[in-house]
Structure formats: structure tokens, C-alpha cells
Design an enzyme around this catalytic site. Structure first.
Site, PDB file in Angstrom:
ATOM      1  N   GLU A   1      -1.376  -4.309   6.701  1.00 30.74           N
ATOM      2  CA  GLU A   1      -2.195  -3.586   7.635  1.00 30.74           C
ATOM      3  C   GLU A   1      -2.717  -4.443   9.340  1.00 30.74           C
ATOM      4  OE1 GLU A   1      -4.105  -4.747   5.472  1.00 30.74           O
ATOM      5  OE2 GLU A   1      -5.415  -5.784   5.908  1.00 30.74           O
TER       6      GLU A   1
ATOM      7  N   LYS B   1      -5.169  -1.690  -3.891  1.00 33.27           N
ATOM      8  CA  LYS B   1      -5.069  -3.168  -4.447  1.00 33.27           C
ATOM      9  C   LYS B   1      -5.549  -3.039  -5.830  1.00 33.27           C
ATOM     10  CE  LYS B   1      -5.542  -6.111  -0.442  1.00 33.27           C
ATOM     11  NZ  LYS B   1      -4.757  -6.589  -1.038  1.00 33.27           N
TER      12      LYS B   1
ATOM     13  N   LYS C   1      -7.568 -10.834  13.237  1.00 32.72           N
ATOM     14  CA  LYS C   1      -7.775  -9.838  12.521  1.00 32.72           C
ATOM     15  C   LYS C   1      -8.850 -10.084  12.472  1.00 32.72           C
ATOM     16  CE  LYS C   1      -6.055  -8.440   8.180  1.00 32.72           C
ATOM     17  NZ  LYS C   1      -4.792  -8.792   7.006  1.00 32.72           N
TER      18      LYS C   1
ATOM     19  N   ARG D   1      -1.023  -6.207   9.944  1.00 37.57           N
ATOM     20  CA  ARG D   1       0.409  -6.647  11.266  1.00 37.57           C
ATOM     21  C   ARG D   1      -0.936  -5.599  12.114  1.00 37.57           C
ATOM     22  NH1 ARG D   1       4.708  -7.445   6.794  1.00 37.57           N
ATOM     23  NH2 ARG D   1       2.151  -8.429   6.445  1.00 37.57           N
TER      24      ARG D   1
HETATM   25  N1  BES Z   1      -5.198  -9.470   3.447  1.00 40.57           N
HETATM   26  C1  BES Z   1      -4.000  -9.216   2.907  1.00 40.57           C
HETATM   27  C2  BES Z   1      -3.379 -10.532   1.957  1.00 40.57           C
HETATM   28  C3  BES Z   1      -4.802 -11.646   2.153  1.00 40.57           C
HETATM   29  C4  BES Z   1      -4.090 -12.079   0.379  1.00 40.57           C
HETATM   30  C5  BES Z   1      -5.598 -12.055   2.626  1.00 40.57           C
HETATM   31  C6  BES Z   1      -5.336 -12.677  -0.080  1.00 40.57           C
HETATM   32  C7  BES Z   1      -6.662 -13.003   1.354  1.00 40.57           C
HETATM   33  C8  BES Z   1      -5.910 -13.177   0.374  1.00 40.57           C
HETATM   34  C9  BES Z   1      -2.958  -8.559   3.496  1.00 40.57           C
HETATM   35  O1  BES Z   1      -3.189  -7.537   4.569  1.00 40.57           O
HETATM   36  C10 BES Z   1      -2.398  -7.784   2.656  1.00 40.57           C
HETATM   37  O2  BES Z   1      -2.312  -7.154   1.560  1.00 40.57           O
HETATM   38  N2  BES Z   1      -1.133  -8.438   2.361  1.00 40.57           N
HETATM   39  C11 BES Z   1      -0.238  -8.123   1.830  1.00 40.57           C
HETATM   40  C12 BES Z   1       0.917  -7.668   2.375  1.00 40.57           C
HETATM   41  C13 BES Z   1       2.102  -7.176   1.614  1.00 40.57           C
HETATM   42  C14 BES Z   1       2.016  -5.783   1.203  1.00 40.57           C
HETATM   43  C15 BES Z   1       3.904  -6.724   2.526  1.00 40.57           C
HETATM   44  C16 BES Z   1       0.463  -9.374   0.882  1.00 40.57           C
HETATM   45  O3  BES Z   1      -0.033 -10.704   1.193  1.00 40.57           O
HETATM   46  O4  BES Z   1       0.442  -8.782  -0.260  1.00 40.57           O
HETATM   47 ZN    ZN Z   2      -5.465  -7.887   5.196  1.00 37.70          ZN
HETATM   48 MN    MN Z   3      -4.052  -5.466   2.871  1.00 33.81          MN
END
Ligand code: BES
Ligand code: ZN
Ligand code: MN
Length: 492
Positions: free
Chosen positions: A339, A267, A255, A341
Site C-alpha cells: 500500500e 498480515k 509514507k 507505493r
Molecule cells: N509496511 C510494510 C513494509 C514493512 C515490513 C515495514 C516490515 C517495516 C517492517 C509494507 O507496506 C508491506 O507490507 N510490504 C510488503 C510488500 C509486498 C506485499 C510486495 C512486504 O514487504 O511484504
Molecule cells: Zn506498509
Molecule cells: Mn503493507
């Protein structure tokens, strides 16, 4: 580009100890016994080392840890670093001892009296890994070289041979760390692709697929993530063909979200700057490819990375959009922040269709949920194949890179059910890391041995470690290199 400090090996010369003006490193065994060099330093310093070896402070050190005697009398050295280390200490302890030297490394040269230490190559690797610093944007430190390191050993030729692979591994890890550390205004999708194209000079075949090519392949899920960004989405394919001709490759899939704002499902501002590391999976794939090429690994490995930026914009995808994947399944995008996935599902499918790989390992900073589950100590490991998974876990244990297996199962898969499309891209709060893995599993063919590594908690850490300063760790490069050496390379 950050270059590792690679030590010189020379024969032991006790007379050099008195005159050396930098930092002197000597070994003292856990039982307090001094080797030849330590005895000489002890004599020159009128017994300081022996007194230290009998002190409570020494007793409290763990094997592999160090303490420092500053400006010792009777020596020219500005410091003597004492490593508590037996000459037969296990490899991982010696590597950590090297880390202690690397942590203290500054501009002054270092002379290590290692004598007949077994695993001396590990000392060199630990030193290089811990001495890393990302200083590109620090006016004072940028370009300042670290002091040269010389390791005195009983048999320098043997040591040099044993340490031959150290530079390749350290360079691989540093490539990853540099990429992860770069800010998103510098490391755009185009700049990332350019840096990967640099691997061509090492004999890696590198192709860059642009948006038109991805459109043609039908990678609508991947493209949807990048459609709100000024930076065009790209897929980079890196092939290292060091194995038998025609032998199916191992595919590494990463990724590479160069910045993750969350998109329209934006975010919170607090901590968003950390999302420059959301290309950590792609960074690790790049680091492994570099290490393999540098050490001319006898294996066929293909690395595929999806480089996109997740931005909110007039053209960005919306919650509720339905996109069609390359596989043909449709996805209802409930949350544009899930995103990773969407990028990986198309990459995984493409990797299998094009290469029929012997195995697929994907790496992604995929979920915050894996950090809740495992903290920063372990990456989440998900797999459909016990043999491959156990081989990876064994390699990770040997390299000291935390990895913990997590479950997959039908009950989790059900949480992805959508009323409108074949699936939705989120499964709700419970088991967030598992449902993300479950989403990916839908794009893995039954016959493909597969591992998904959720590295959100381990790619970047806020605390100094024994083998990496705080910041980008390069997690996974060493474990994957070892897995490839142990299970995919022909030996002899
Ligand atoms: N890139 C993030 C995950 C992440 C979080 C990486 C903290 C490193 C540190 C990923 O794209 C994301 O935002 N995931 C969400 C998924 C949710 C919306 C189902 C998450 O983990 O909150
Ligand atoms: Zn991400
Ligand atoms: Mn994300």
C-alpha cells in the site's frame, strides 16, 4: 512531547569536583594521560583513576566508550564515569562518547569535566540523543525529569555558541521518535495532522487536505488505501520558506501509514503490532521540518506526508481492484499490503505538479525485502541522479546513519507489467525492494532529481544503539538536515 536534555556550559572549577554529589564524568586520553580535572579526581580518590587508566579494562575500551567507578572514596559523587577520549578526537567519536554519558543519565545530576575538548558540541548532541526515552505510557517514569547536565569547559562562551544548533537537531529527532513510538489508537490520521499543525508556531506553513480535496485532485490510489478505515485519509503539506524568494524548494515526501494491517491481504498476527511504525517516513519528514524551523535554515523546503490507515473492512479495497492515480496511469492492486507505493505515487505526482521542486526525496517503511537485503544497518537508497545521491550518501556517512545505494533498471520495471492495467502494484518476491522503487520511479518526472529511501529496517530497531535506545531511531533527520545545510542553504 519528549524534551531533550540540553547541558549548561560553565568554566572549569576544580574545587567543585570534590563536593559534587551526582555523577562525575572525566576524560582520560587513549594513551592513559589524565587532564587537569582527571588529575584532581585521581588525587582525591587516592590514585584510583590512574590505576584504572593503566588497567587492562581501560586498554580494552574503544575511544569514545566509558567505564564506571561507583561510590569512589574521597569524593561525594555517587559515581565517576571515565570516558576514554582524547581532546582532539574526531567529531563522530566525541558524539558517541556523549552517547555513553546519555545512556547512563538518570535522575541524578551530571557534571562533565571536558576541559578544552574539541567538538564539545558533539558531546552535547550525543548525550541528548542517547538519553531519549519514550515514557508517555509508563506510570512510574512518565514525567520524571532526567538530571541536569553541566559541562565544565575552558571557554564556555565558545562552547555555548558551537552547541547552539544542538537543541534544534535533538528536538527534530525527538519529534520523529515520539511520532513513531505512539500507538495507532492514539496517533490516528487526525491526531498526526494536529501534531503537524503545531509546527505553525515555529513559522512553518501547514495545510491539511481532507478526503474531499484529495478526491478533487484525483488521488484515487492514496484514497483507496484508506477507504477501509474509520480514520479519514489526509495529506499534510508543510512549507518552510527560509531561502531566497522564488527559489524552487526541495520536496520531502513521507509514507504515513498510521497502521498497516495489510488490508484484505492481511498480515500474519505475529509481529503485526510493529506496524504502528509504518508512518516512519512521514515521521522523519516531520522531524526534519521541525529542525529546519528551529534553526531557521536558509532554505526552501516543502514536506508532504500521506496519512492513511490500511484496514480490512467491507469498504476496503480488494486484490484485483484497479485504481486510477493522480498522474492518470491505472494500477491493478494485486496485493493490498503493497500500500505504501499507492500512497507515495500520488504524493510524488502532486509534489512535482504543485511545486516544481529542485529535488524530491521520499522516505518510506516500504518493504520487508529491504530488511532481507540490508538488515537494520542501512537504509536502501535508490536514485535517478548521481550528484544528489552522492551528496546524500556523504551526509549520511558524516552523521553515522547507515545508507546503501541500490540499483534501478528497466529489467526490474518490466516485472510490474499488468495484463489489465498500466501496471500492477507488486513485482513478485525477487528484488522486492527494487520493484517497489521501480513502481515509484514511474511517478517521477525525468527532469526531477529524486531519491527514494526505504527505511523499513532502520526506522525502528530492537537493539540499543550508541545514539538511541532501542525503538524508534529518528533515522534520516540528521542526514537530511546536513544535506540541506550543505547543498541547499546559502552560506555567509
Ligand atoms: N509496511 C510494510 C513494509 C514493512 C515490513 C515495514 C516490515 C517495516 C517492517 C509494507 O507496506 C508491506 O507490507 N510490504 C510488503 C510488500 C509486498 C506485499 C510486495 C512486504 O514487504 O511484504
Ligand atoms: Zn506498509
Ligand atoms: Mn503493507
Amino acid at each position: 512531547m519528549t524534551s531533550p536534555v540540553i547541558p549548561e556550559f560553565t568554566e572549569t572549577n576544580l574545587d567543585a569536583l570534590a563536593e559534587f554529589e551526582g555523577r562525575l564524568v572525566v576524560l582520560v586520553a587513549p594513551d592513559g594521560r589524565l587532564d587537569q580535572a582527571a588529575r584532581r579526581v585521581n588525587r582525591l580518590s587516592r590514585g584510583a583513576l590512574a590505576r584504572f587508566a593503566q588497567s587492562e579494562r581501560f586498554e580494552k575500551l574503544k575511544e569514545g566508550e566509558a567505564a564506571e567507578l561507583a561510590f569512589p572514596a574521597g569524593l561525594q559523587a555517587e559515581a565517576v564515569q571515565v570516558l576514554k577520549l582524547g581532546r582532539r578526537a574526531p567529531a563522530d567519536v566525541v558524539r558517541r562518547a556523549g552517547g555513553a554519558i546519555g545512556k547512563a543519565l538518570k535522575e541524578v545530576p551530571v557534571l562533565v569535566a571536558a576541559g578544552n575538548l574539541r567538538h564539545v558540541a558533539e558531546l552535547a548532541l550525543g548525550l541528548a540523543l542517547r538519553a531519549y526515552a519514550f515514557t508517555a505510557y509508563k506510570a512510574e517514569e512518565a514525567g520524571k525529569p532526567l538530571g541536569a547536565v553541566t559541562i565544565m569547559v575552558t571557554r564556555p562562551d565558545e562552547a555555548r555558541e558551537a552547541a547552539a544548533g544542538v537543541a534544534a537537531l535533538a528536538e527534530g529527532v525527538f519529534f520523529t521518535r515520539d511520532l513513531v513510538s505512539e500507538p495507532a489508537n492514539v496517533l490516528t490520521t487526525a491526531e498526526f495532522a494536529r501534531r503537524l499543525e503545531g509546527l505553525k508556531t515555529l513559522g512553518v506553513k501547514v495545510e491539511v487536505l481532507d478526503e474531499a480535496a484529495l478526491e478533487k485532485l484525483g488521488m484515487r490510489a492514496l484514497l483507496a488505501v484508506g477507504q477501509g478505515s474509520e480514520s479519514p485519509s489526509k495529506v499534510v503539506v508543510m512549507q518552510w520558506q527560509g531561502g531566497k524568494k522564488g527559489e524552487k524548494p526541495l520536496a520531502l515526501v513521507g509514507k504515513g501509514v498510521v497502521f498497516d494491517t495489510g488490508g484484505i491481504s492481511i498480515k500474519p498476527a505475529q509481529g503485526m503490532e510493529e506496524m504502528t511504525m509504518d508512518m516512519g517516513g512521514a515521521g522523519t519528514v516531520a522531524g526534519v521540518m521541525k529542525a529546519l524551523a528551529l534553526r531557521k535554515a536558509r532554505a526552501n523546503v516543502v514536506g508532504l506526508v500521506g496519512l492513511v490507515e490500511n484496514m480490512p473492512d467491507g469498504r476496503a479495497q480488494r486484490p484485483g481492484d484497479i485504481v486510477k492515480t493522480m498522474k492518470g496511469d491505472t494500477v491493478e492492486v494485486i496485493n493490498t499490503d503493497a500500500e505504501g507505493r499507492l500512497v507515495l505515487c500520488d504524493l510524488l505526482w502532486y509534489a512535482q505538479e504543485r511545486f516544481e521542486p529542485a529535488g524530491v526525496i521520499d522516505l518510506a517503511t516500504l518493504t520487508g525485502a529491504i530488511i532481507i537485503a540490508l538488515g537494520h544497518e542501512n537504509a536502501g537508497v535508490f536514485s535517478n541522479n548521481d550528484a544528489l545521491c552522492n551528496a546524500f550518501l556523504k551526509a549520511a556517512r558524516a552523521e553515522g546513519e547507515g545508507a546503501w545505494r541500490m540499483p534501478l533498471g528497466k529489467a526490474y520495471d518490466k516485472l510490474l507489467k499488468s495484463d489489465l492495467a498500466d501496471m500492477k502494484n507488486v513485482g513478485g518476491r525477487p528484488a522486492g525492494a527494487v520493484t517497489a522503487a521501480q513502481f515509484l520511479a514511474r511517478f517521477v518526472k525525468e527532469e526531477t532529481p529524486w531519491i527514494h529511501l526505504d527505511i523499513a529496517g532502520v526506522a525502528l530497531v530492537r537493539k540499543d544503539g550508541e545514539l538511541a535506545p532501542r525503538g524508534a531511531t529518528g533515522w534520516g533527520v540528521l542526514s537530511l538536515d546536513r544535506l540541506i545545510a550543505d547543498t541547499y542553504e546559502e552560506h555567509g
